[in-house]
Design a protein around this motif. Sequence first.
Motif, PDB file in Angstrom:
ATOM      1  N   GLU A 157      23.868   7.845 -16.435  1.00  0.00           N
ATOM      2  CA  GLU A 157      25.165   8.121 -15.815  1.00  0.00           C
ATOM      3  C   GLU A 157      25.442   9.625 -15.874  1.00  0.00           C
ATOM      4  N   ILE A 158      25.912  10.174 -14.770  1.00  0.00           N
ATOM      5  CA  ILE A 158      26.259  11.590 -14.693  1.00  0.00           C
ATOM      6  C   ILE A 158      27.779  11.710 -14.765  1.00  0.00           C
ATOM      7  N   PRO A 159      28.316  12.324 -15.810  1.00  0.00           N
ATOM      8  CA  PRO A 159      29.775  12.410 -15.941  1.00  0.00           C
ATOM      9  C   PRO A 159      30.394  13.341 -14.906  1.00  0.00           C
ATOM     10  N   ASP A 160      31.682  13.119 -14.630  1.00  0.00           N
ATOM     11  CA  ASP A 160      32.485  14.003 -13.773  1.00  0.00           C
ATOM     12  C   ASP A 160      31.996  14.050 -12.329  1.00  0.00           C
ATOM     13  N   CYS A 161      31.256  13.027 -11.908  1.00  0.00           N
ATOM     14  CA  CYS A 161      30.759  12.962 -10.541  1.00  0.00           C
ATOM     15  C   CYS A 161      31.073  11.597  -9.942  1.00  0.00           C
ATOM     16  N   GLY A 162      31.205  11.588  -8.614  1.00  0.00           N
ATOM     17  CA  GLY A 162      31.250  10.344  -7.873  1.00  0.00           C
ATOM     18  C   GLY A 162      29.961  10.215  -7.092  1.00  0.00           C
ATOM     19  N   HIS A 163      30.107  10.009  -5.778  1.00  0.00           N
ATOM     20  CA  HIS A 163      28.934   9.921  -4.911  1.00  0.00           C
ATOM     21  C   HIS A 163      28.776  11.233  -4.139  1.00  0.00           C
ATOM     22  N   ALA A 164      27.709  11.982  -4.391  1.00  0.00           N
ATOM     23  CA  ALA A 164      26.627  11.724  -5.341  1.00  0.00           C
ATOM     24  C   ALA A 164      26.415  13.001  -6.124  1.00  0.00           C
ATOM     25  N   PRO A 165      25.914  12.935  -7.379  1.00  0.00           N
ATOM     26  CA  PRO A 165      25.639  14.162  -8.119  1.00  0.00           C
ATOM     27  C   PRO A 165      24.805  15.137  -7.284  1.00  0.00           C
ATOM     28  N   ALA A 166      25.195  16.406  -7.311  1.00  0.00           N
ATOM     29  CA  ALA A 166      24.597  17.399  -6.405  1.00  0.00           C
ATOM     30  C   ALA A 166      23.205  17.836  -6.820  1.00  0.00           C
ATOM     31  N   ASN A 192       0.815  -1.220   0.000  1.00  0.00           N
ATOM     32  CA  ASN A 192       0.000   0.000   0.000  1.00  0.00           C
ATOM     33  C   ASN A 192       0.848   1.270   0.000  1.00  0.00           C
ATOM     34  N   THR A 193       2.027   1.216  -0.592  1.00  0.00           N
ATOM     35  CA  THR A 193       2.910   2.379  -0.625  1.00  0.00           C
ATOM     36  C   THR A 193       2.259   3.543  -1.351  1.00  0.00           C
ATOM     37  N   PRO A 194       2.486   4.767  -0.880  1.00  0.00           N
ATOM     38  CA  PRO A 194       1.968   5.935  -1.599  1.00  0.00           C
ATOM     39  C   PRO A 194       2.872   6.367  -2.753  1.00  0.00           C
ATOM     40  N   ILE A 195       4.029   5.740  -2.915  1.00  0.00           N
ATOM     41  CA  ILE A 195       4.987   6.185  -3.934  1.00  0.00           C
ATOM     42  C   ILE A 195       4.604   5.608  -5.289  1.00  0.00           C
ATOM     43  N   ARG A 196       4.431   6.509  -6.276  1.00  0.00           N
ATOM     44  CA  ARG A 196       4.058   6.061  -7.626  1.00  0.00           C
ATOM     45  C   ARG A 196       5.235   6.084  -8.594  1.00  0.00           C
ATOM     46  N   ARG A 197       6.219   6.956  -8.349  1.00  0.00           N
ATOM     47  CA  ARG A 197       7.440   7.039  -9.159  1.00  0.00           C
ATOM     48  C   ARG A 197       8.580   7.448  -8.241  1.00  0.00           C
ATOM     49  N   MET A 198       9.802   7.062  -8.644  1.00  0.00           N
ATOM     50  CA  MET A 198      10.912   7.336  -7.742  1.00  0.00           C
ATOM     51  C   MET A 198      12.177   7.653  -8.541  1.00  0.00           C
ATOM     52  N   VAL A 199      12.854   8.723  -8.131  1.00  0.00           N
ATOM     53  CA  VAL A 199      14.180   9.050  -8.644  1.00  0.00           C
ATOM     54  C   VAL A 199      15.179   8.700  -7.546  1.00  0.00           C
ATOM     55  N   ILE A 200      16.114   7.823  -7.850  1.00  0.00           N
ATOM     56  CA  ILE A 200      17.125   7.407  -6.883  1.00  0.00           C
ATOM     57  C   ILE A 200      18.469   7.933  -7.359  1.00  0.00           C
ATOM     58  N   ASN A 201      19.086   8.751  -6.530  1.00  0.00           N
ATOM     59  CA  ASN A 201      20.331   9.413  -6.894  1.00  0.00           C
ATOM     60  C   ASN A 201      21.526   8.728  -6.237  1.00  0.00           C
ATOM     61  N   ASP A 202      22.194   7.892  -6.998  1.00  0.00           N
ATOM     62  CA  ASP A 202      23.478   7.288  -6.660  1.00  0.00           C
ATOM     63  C   ASP A 202      23.445   6.435  -5.390  1.00  0.00           C
ATOM     64  N   ILE A 203      22.528   5.517  -5.372  1.00  0.00           N
ATOM     65  CA  ILE A 203      22.481   4.535  -4.293  1.00  0.00           C
ATOM     66  C   ILE A 203      21.766   3.303  -4.834  1.00  0.00           C
ATOM     67  N   GLY A 204      22.016   2.168  -4.212  1.00  0.00           N
ATOM     68  CA  GLY A 204      21.379   0.946  -4.675  1.00  0.00           C
ATOM     69  C   GLY A 204      21.210  -0.053  -3.551  1.00  0.00           C
ATOM     70  N   PRO A 205      20.701  -1.236  -3.872  1.00  0.00           N
ATOM     71  CA  PRO A 205      20.419  -2.233  -2.836  1.00  0.00           C
ATOM     72  C   PRO A 205      21.640  -3.015  -2.378  1.00  0.00           C
ATOM     73  N   PHE A 206      22.813  -2.730  -2.949  1.00  0.00           N
ATOM     74  CA  PHE A 206      24.047  -3.316  -2.416  1.00  0.00           C
ATOM     75  C   PHE A 206      25.031  -2.200  -2.137  1.00  0.00           C
ATOM     76  N   LEU A 207      25.524  -2.147  -0.890  1.00  0.00           N
ATOM     77  CA  LEU A 207      26.474  -1.124  -0.474  1.00  0.00           C
ATOM     78  C   LEU A 207      27.750  -1.797  -0.016  1.00  0.00           C
ATOM     79  N   PRO A 208      28.858  -1.633  -0.740  1.00  0.00           N
ATOM     80  CA  PRO A 208      30.123  -2.255  -0.328  1.00  0.00           C
ATOM     81  C   PRO A 208      30.676  -1.601   0.925  1.00  0.00           C
ATOM     82  N   TRP A 209      31.358  -2.390   1.741  1.00  0.00           N
ATOM     83  CA  TRP A 209      31.777  -1.910   3.056  1.00  0.00           C
ATOM     84  C   TRP A 209      32.835  -0.821   2.989  1.00  0.00           C
ATOM     85  N   ALA A 210      33.726  -0.844   2.001  1.00  0.00           N
ATOM     86  CA  ALA A 210      34.854   0.095   1.986  1.00  0.00           C
ATOM     87  C   ALA A 210      34.404   1.552   1.905  1.00  0.00           C
ATOM     88  N   PRO A 211      33.533   1.933   0.966  1.00  0.00           N
ATOM     89  CA  PRO A 211      33.092   3.340   0.965  1.00  0.00           C
ATOM     90  C   PRO A 211      32.241   3.695   2.172  1.00  0.00           C
TER      91      PRO A 211
END
Length: 312
Positions: free
Chosen positions: A285-294, A147-166
Amino acid sequence: MSLEAASLTASTPSMPRLDDLSRADVPFRTGHFLAYAPRDFHRIAYVEWGEPDSPHVVVCVHGLSRQGRDFDPLGYRLAKMGYRVVCPDLPGRGLSGWLKDPELYGLPQYAADMAALIAHLQITGKIDWVGTSLGGLTGMVLAASANTPIRRMVINDIGPFLPWAPIRHIGSRLRDAPRLHHNLASGESRLRTVLASFGPLTDEQWRHIAKHSFFQEPNGGWRPHYDPGIGDAFRPGRVYSVSMWRDWDAITCPVLLLRGAHSDLLLASTADEMTGRGPPTERIEIPDCGHAPALLDDHQLAIVTDWLGPAA
């Protein structure tokens, strides 16, 4: 420290200077409410753009050590397109209250507070979500729920797997951050270093980030806007890789996935997998950026506004 509501003025350029947004033709409002954590009610503050009765709502949520004013240019543009845009400060950041128990800073509390925000705003229909980093993870938790109210989503530089080093690097940066700067210029200088992965920014954009990243203390000096306790979860021995694929696979709404081309937190392999499973996902992909595009320059803003389209 308080924010002043904007006033309506005469004609302005289609995209005013960042420092002029408080006097733009799309005024913003500020608000707050009380949210609940175990044994504690705390303040959640937000900035709101656009007509308050617009049924087309976008909620924009910031990253780990950021706050809602990062979205000022996006809020302005989306409001011009007919949206009501709400940009909260997560607990422990900006003008929101600090949690008494730092152990509660985590996704369950953030998701609960954002659900409370939606209820407080009396939003009865569906919403769109824009989430940078932690804001994207919070959106994933909500979008994966029944029953989520979210119909669309923009996700900026994150995902369902996060490596430990960063993650460890982020924790070290939080722990090493000075608790007080002698002046705002010193604080801005540090931000230009630790947030360099945001990509190339103008002096004006850095000033905007710095202006809302520090609060002036009555006895002198400028302190970071966030509770140092948000870094407790990143103490040595508590950092490990994170997997949220179960949440990702439960999401059904369309997703726009933005990735900084040099991001070490959203790996290219993770982004590849996100487009092959779970919700229907468009990746840019956003060029010239790392985490995360501003999400401050015209090109990045246009990617988001073009994908969302005019409110309808």
